[in-house]
Design an enzyme around this catalytic site. Structure first.
Site, PDB file in Angstrom:
ATOM      1  CB  CYS A 195      -0.940   0.023   1.204  1.00  0.00           C
ATOM      2  SG  CYS A 195      -0.088  -0.137   2.772  1.00  0.00           S
ATOM      3  CG  ASN A 197       3.690   0.783   2.744  1.00  0.00           C
ATOM      4  OD1 ASN A 197       3.437  -0.342   2.331  1.00  0.00           O
ATOM      5  ND2 ASN A 197       4.646   1.529   2.230  1.00  0.00           N
ATOM      6  N   GLY A 198       3.196  -1.922   4.938  1.00  0.00           N
ATOM      7  CA  GLY A 198       4.184  -2.899   5.367  1.00  0.00           C
ATOM      8  C   GLY A 198       3.540  -4.181   5.822  1.00  0.00           C
TER       9      GLY A 198
END
Length: 483
Positions: A9, A112-113
């Site tokens: 993302c 994100n991740g």
């Protein structure tokens, strides 16, 4: 459809000193970050402590109609998110930002991740009575922050404590009633930057291309392990988790990021051109033309051409109206999917020895079809060069690398064998040594675990494709049996 890599993302946040149309700013920023996630998206707006949000499946312009943006209306803060699921799968409850109302106020989180200990965190909270609505690891981050916030003086203090317990890749943006907080894991697996507009608004974003879209000035990259707190009093930095050299995912330079972005003082486009130049030195071959596979192979092809002296040319035209949501209704159409997305410029290919540059080979089926397109167009020879090393190991940090049994580099012992399988005259991969030279800053280390099997942090022993959700399902079955 094309067996390409996907990244989980992109995140965005904006803090204005006055009430304005922050939803529109977030909308434009997510448009710029659309390449990082095309499955779903969302925006949350803070209007004097009142949170409004909208989320949905699809691309940014499809989810955010004029009516939806008018509903979000104005405020002084907003965060946004675009997603491609690696952990959690396609579940409406996984769409971000996650908006939570707890005893000390409102909280919105965009992440994100990928956490490597998310199942353990989830189990800990569920045993205390927590109720999870989705299956993404972001929910574990949100619960962790809220849990620590109950005994902390501020949200940033809670985040600082949480970073001792969450492990893996996370570049996060958190919005409270009064603050915008951005924080990045101590290894810096995913990028995150800070920007500012002329009228004093502060922005955090996965990439600088979103800053450019809003006419904002890039201030700096947020450090690995850093917590940045933005409020009425300005910007504050907390560096208790900063440990020095980072381990950012090398595929940010090779594939994920937009070429017009700058990450860790390195232009993504220039990094890709450097990869192509290294390929030309490591795997030279006599040929008539160098072409790239759109889009991330184009800059590497230009770098190869400049270094080798072989002319660069346009080999493929990409259909810009085919997205990842394209559905092939029959097997015959699935087999011809590459033809729908790519078309060969035959006049540039016919009778020539072609060097074709691409960013990676995952399963090999897609590139075999692309090679076949060149053969049908009359290519005399096809030499393939890949601007990354071969995939041999899974990724635990947010890159959707397939399981080992499906990776072509795990099925064959040499590049020569893979070349025969995909139908090229020769095949050359970028060396691991060269990948570590793509970034200009020496303190910017790069994670190469998917190539070497050596990870910057300890990873789960199981190496299945959807590690997290499989474990979640096993937990659910276990607790249902107890009931």
């Amino acid at each position: 459809m094309f067996n390409n890599l996907h990244e989980e993302c992109g995140v965005f946040g904006i803090f204005e000193t006055k009430t304005t149309d922050v939803a529109h700013s977030a909308y434009l920023a997510l448009y710029a970050l659309q390449h990082r996630g095309q499955e779903c998206c969302g925006i949350a707006v803070n209007d004097d402590g009142v949170f409004r949000h909208h989320k949905g499946d699809g691309l940014v312009p499809d989810v955010f109609t004029r009516e939806r943006l008018n509903y979000l209306s104005t405020g002084n803060m907003a965060i946004g998110h675009v997603r491609y699921s690696t952990t959690g799968g396609k579940n409406a409850n996984n769409i971000q930002p996650l908006v939570i109302r707890h005893i000390k106020g409102n909280l919105a989180v965009a992440h994100n991740g990928n956490l490597v200990n998310a199942p353990d965190l989830r189990k800990k909270f569920e045993l205390k009575g927590a109720i999870f609505h989705g299956t993404s690891d972001t929910e574990s981050i949100a619960y962790s922050i809220v849990s620590e916030r109950l005994t902390s003086k501020s949200t940033e203090e809670a985040v600082e404590k949480v970073m001792h317990s969450i492990r893996g890749a996370y570049s996060c943006v958190v919005m409270t009633a009064t603050k915008l907080i951005a924080f990045r894991d101590p290894n810096g697996f995913r990028p995150l930057c800070l920007g500012k507009t002329d009228d004093g608004a502060w922005i955090v974003s996965s990439e600088t291309c979103a800053l450019d879209t809003l006419g904002a000035e890039f201030v700096r990259d947020i450090k690995a392990g850093e917590i940045v707190v933005i409020g009425r009093d300005g910007v504050k930095s907390i560096e208790t988790h900063c440990k020095g050299k980072s381990s950012m995912c090398v595929f940010e330079y090779i594939y994920f990021a937009r070429p017009d972005s700058v990450i860790e003082n390195t232009s993504v486009q220039h990094a890709r051109m450097r990869a192509g130049a290294f390929l030309a030195k490591e795997h030279p071959v006599d040929a008539d033309i160098v072409i790239g596979v759109p889009d991330s192979g184009l800059d590497a092809a230009l770098g190869y051409a400049n270094e080798s002296g072989i002319p660069y040319g346009v080999g493929f035209i990409k259909n810009r109206y085919i997205g990842r949501s394209f559905i092939e209704p029959t097997q015959s159409l699935r087999s011809d999917a590459v033809r729908i997305k790519l078309n060969v410029v035959k006049e540039n290919i016919r009778g020539k020895r072609v060097i074709m540059i691409d960013d990676s080979i995952v399963r090999g089926t897609t590139c075999a079809r692309i090679v076949n397109l060149l053969r049908e167009a009359g290519a005399k020879e096809v030499h393939m060069r890949i601007s990354s090393p071969p995939f041999k190991y899974p990724c635990f940090f947010g890159t959707d690398v397939d399981s080992q049994e499906n990776l072509i580099a795990c099925k064959f012992n040499s590049a020569e064998d893979i070349a025969k399988e995909i139908g090229v005259d020769s095949l050359g991969y970028l060396s691991i040594e060269a990948t570590h030279k793509l970034a200009f800053r020496s303190e910017c280390g790069l994670c190469d675990g998917c190539f070497t099997g050596s990870y910057p942090i300890e990873v789960p022993k199981e190496q299945t494709k959807d590690k997290f959700e499989e474990k979640l399902n096993s937990f659910s079955a276990y607790y249902q049996a107890l009931d």
